[in-house]
Design a protein around this motif. Structure first.
Motif, PDB file in Angstrom:
ATOM      1  N   GLY A  72     -30.087   3.815  19.806  1.00 58.35           N
ATOM      2  CA  GLY A  72     -30.930   4.020  18.759  1.00 58.35           C
ATOM      3  C   GLY A  72     -30.267   3.007  17.867  1.00 58.35           C
ATOM      4  O   GLY A  72     -30.908   3.207  16.639  1.00 58.35           O
ATOM      5  N   VAL A  73     -29.729   2.037  18.062  1.00 60.95           N
ATOM      6  CA  VAL A  73     -29.040   1.085  16.883  1.00 60.95           C
ATOM      7  C   VAL A  73     -29.768  -0.272  17.356  1.00 60.95           C
ATOM      8  O   VAL A  73     -29.469  -0.582  18.595  1.00 60.95           O
ATOM      9  CB  VAL A  73     -27.662   1.000  16.781  1.00 60.95           C
ATOM     10  N   GLY A  74     -30.258  -0.963  16.457  1.00 62.00           N
ATOM     11  CA  GLY A  74     -30.906  -2.248  16.744  1.00 62.00           C
ATOM     12  C   GLY A  74     -30.693  -3.224  15.835  1.00 62.00           C
ATOM     13  O   GLY A  74     -29.988  -2.989  14.801  1.00 62.00           O
ATOM     14  N   ASN A  79     -34.233  -5.208  18.421  1.00 59.89           N
ATOM     15  CA  ASN A  79     -33.816  -5.360  19.747  1.00 59.89           C
ATOM     16  C   ASN A  79     -32.413  -4.381  19.663  1.00 59.89           C
ATOM     17  O   ASN A  79     -31.625  -4.385  18.896  1.00 59.89           O
ATOM     18  CB  ASN A  79     -33.226  -6.701  20.053  1.00 59.89           C
ATOM     19  N   PRO A  80     -32.106  -3.714  20.915  1.00 60.78           N
ATOM     20  CA  PRO A  80     -30.608  -3.176  20.972  1.00 60.78           C
ATOM     21  C   PRO A  80     -29.448  -4.124  20.472  1.00 60.78           C
ATOM     22  O   PRO A  80     -29.214  -4.962  20.958  1.00 60.78           O
ATOM     23  CB  PRO A  80     -30.753  -2.664  22.537  1.00 60.78           C
ATOM     24  N   ALA A  81     -28.775  -3.407  19.619  1.00 60.42           N
ATOM     25  CA  ALA A  81     -27.697  -4.122  19.323  1.00 60.42           C
ATOM     26  C   ALA A  81     -26.442  -3.952  20.214  1.00 60.42           C
ATOM     27  O   ALA A  81     -26.240  -2.622  20.394  1.00 60.42           O
ATOM     28  CB  ALA A  81     -27.266  -3.786  17.554  1.00 60.42           C
ATOM     29  N   SER A  82     -25.711  -4.852  20.395  1.00 62.00           N
ATOM     30  CA  SER A  82     -24.439  -4.516  21.129  1.00 62.00           C
ATOM     31  C   SER A  82     -23.219  -3.973  20.100  1.00 62.00           C
ATOM     32  O   SER A  82     -23.462  -4.091  19.029  1.00 62.00           O
ATOM     33  CB  SER A  82     -24.028  -5.909  21.589  1.00 62.00           C
ATOM     34  N   VAL A  83     -22.433  -3.459  20.871  1.00 68.31           N
ATOM     35  CA  VAL A  83     -21.308  -2.671  20.174  1.00 68.31           C
ATOM     36  C   VAL A  83     -20.294  -3.597  19.889  1.00 68.31           C
ATOM     37  O   VAL A  83     -19.491  -4.038  20.849  1.00 68.31           O
ATOM     38  CB  VAL A  83     -20.885  -1.523  20.844  1.00 68.31           C
ATOM     39  N   ARG A  85     -17.324  -5.337  16.693  1.00 68.98           N
ATOM     40  CA  ARG A  85     -16.541  -5.140  15.212  1.00 68.98           C
ATOM     41  C   ARG A  85     -17.870  -5.373  14.288  1.00 68.98           C
ATOM     42  O   ARG A  85     -17.874  -4.678  13.109  1.00 68.98           O
ATOM     43  CB  ARG A  85     -15.420  -5.857  14.911  1.00 68.98           C
ATOM     44  N   GLU A  86     -18.489  -6.449  14.323  1.00 70.09           N
ATOM     45  CA  GLU A  86     -19.467  -6.722  13.203  1.00 70.09           C
ATOM     46  C   GLU A  86     -20.666  -5.852  13.015  1.00 70.09           C
ATOM     47  O   GLU A  86     -21.006  -5.250  12.018  1.00 70.09           O
ATOM     48  CB  GLU A  86     -20.055  -8.266  13.764  1.00 70.09           C
ATOM     49  N   THR A  87     -21.046  -5.394  14.281  1.00 71.61           N
ATOM     50  CA  THR A  87     -22.167  -4.294  14.486  1.00 71.61           C
ATOM     51  C   THR A  87     -21.872  -2.953  14.012  1.00 71.61           C
ATOM     52  O   THR A  87     -22.478  -2.263  13.392  1.00 71.61           O
ATOM     53  CB  THR A  87     -23.146  -4.335  15.504  1.00 71.61           C
ATOM     54  N   ILE A  88     -20.650  -2.737  14.340  1.00 69.01           N
ATOM     55  CA  ILE A  88     -19.908  -1.366  13.705  1.00 69.01           C
ATOM     56  C   ILE A  88     -20.019  -1.343  12.282  1.00 69.01           C
ATOM     57  O   ILE A  88     -20.108  -0.373  11.692  1.00 69.01           O
ATOM     58  CB  ILE A  88     -18.722  -0.951  14.624  1.00 69.01           C
ATOM     59  N   GLY A  89     -19.428  -2.569  11.828  1.00 71.70           N
ATOM     60  CA  GLY A  89     -19.330  -2.738  10.192  1.00 71.70           C
ATOM     61  C   GLY A  89     -20.665  -2.714   9.636  1.00 71.70           C
ATOM     62  O   GLY A  89     -20.577  -1.793   8.811  1.00 71.70           O
ATOM     63  N   ALA A  90     -21.690  -3.061  10.168  1.00 70.81           N
ATOM     64  CA  ALA A  90     -23.113  -3.176   9.788  1.00 70.81           C
ATOM     65  C   ALA A  90     -23.570  -1.452   9.973  1.00 70.81           C
ATOM     66  O   ALA A  90     -24.232  -1.094   8.781  1.00 70.81           O
ATOM     67  CB  ALA A  90     -24.055  -3.799  10.322  1.00 70.81           C
ATOM     68  N   LEU A  91     -23.166  -0.733  10.830  1.00 71.82           N
ATOM     69  CA  LEU A  91     -23.611   0.517  10.842  1.00 71.82           C
ATOM     70  C   LEU A  91     -22.887   1.488   9.878  1.00 71.82           C
ATOM     71  O   LEU A  91     -23.585   2.234   9.360  1.00 71.82           O
ATOM     72  CB  LEU A  91     -23.036   1.177  12.347  1.00 71.82           C
ATOM     73  N   LEU A  92     -21.602   1.039   9.628  1.00 76.64           N
ATOM     74  CA  LEU A  92     -20.792   1.881   8.449  1.00 76.64           C
ATOM     75  C   LEU A  92     -21.241   1.380   7.090  1.00 76.64           C
ATOM     76  O   LEU A  92     -21.349   2.189   6.232  1.00 76.64           O
ATOM     77  CB  LEU A  92     -19.421   1.608   8.740  1.00 76.64           C
ATOM     78  N   ASP A  93     -22.011   0.370   7.231  1.00 77.00           N
ATOM     79  CA  ASP A  93     -22.572  -0.144   5.589  1.00 77.00           C
ATOM     80  C   ASP A  93     -23.691   0.895   5.269  1.00 77.00           C
ATOM     81  O   ASP A  93     -24.183   0.921   4.073  1.00 77.00           O
ATOM     82  CB  ASP A  93     -22.803  -1.433   5.632  1.00 77.00           C
ATOM     83  N   HIS A  94     -24.348   1.585   6.437  1.00 76.88           N
ATOM     84  CA  HIS A  94     -25.388   2.293   6.299  1.00 76.88           C
ATOM     85  C   HIS A  94     -24.774   3.759   5.838  1.00 76.88           C
ATOM     86  O   HIS A  94     -24.370   4.394   6.639  1.00 76.88           O
ATOM     87  CB  HIS A  94     -26.494   2.477   7.480  1.00 76.88           C
TER      88      HIS A  94
END
Length: 146
Positions: A72-74, A79-83, A85-94
């Motif tokens: 459920g993270v895109g 598009n589905p986002a790969s896991v 460091r960068e995308t985890i950081g973006a998730l944590l910015d939410h």
């Protein structure tokens, strides 16, 4: 008695509606690395809001090391986002995602650590929360002669 349990397996956390993350259990090693990230905050020149920044550093470091998969993270195009460091950081910015990771993943591990020491002081660092063990004196004692 010290009860030894087998190592826990990765597990899923329902983070937000339609979003869940698979995380590895928080280990001693990941906690030590996270503490190192926190110590860098305390060594910085800017000491304003150091407690808040230290907590953010702890949650971010543990999440970076612990998130293995998600659903459920895109990306911006849906598009589905790969896991990584960068995308985890973006998730944590939410903010809602950060808060849920803190509450559902990091805080329970910290609470388990506090349970190990039944005689620890209160979270504020004082023993004010501890019950009194002595009865109050009935009258004050006289001063010693000099």
């Amino acid at each position: 008695m010290l009860k030894l349990t087998p190592a826990a397996e990765p597990y899923w956390i329902d983070l937000l509606p339609g979003v869940r993350i698979k995380v590895r259990p928080i280990t001693i090693a990941s906690m030590l690395v996270a503490r190192d990230a926190v110590s860098k905050v305390f060594r910085g020149e800017d000491q304003e809001d150091v407690g808040v920044r230290a907590n953010i550093a702890l949650v971010r470091e543990i999440a970076q090391r612990g998130i293995l998969e998600w659903e459920g993270v895109g990306d911006a195009d849906g598009n589905p986002a790969s896991v990584n460091r960068e995308t985890i950081g973006a998730l944590l910015d939410h903010w809602p995602a950060y808060d849920e990771i803190d509450v559902r993943y990091v805080a329970p591990a910290l609470e388990r650590g506090e349970e190990k020491n039944g005689s620890s002081s209160s979270p504020a660092g004082t023993t004010e929360a501890a019950p009194a063990t002595a009865t109050p004196a009935e009258s004050s004692a006289q001063s010693a002669h000099t």
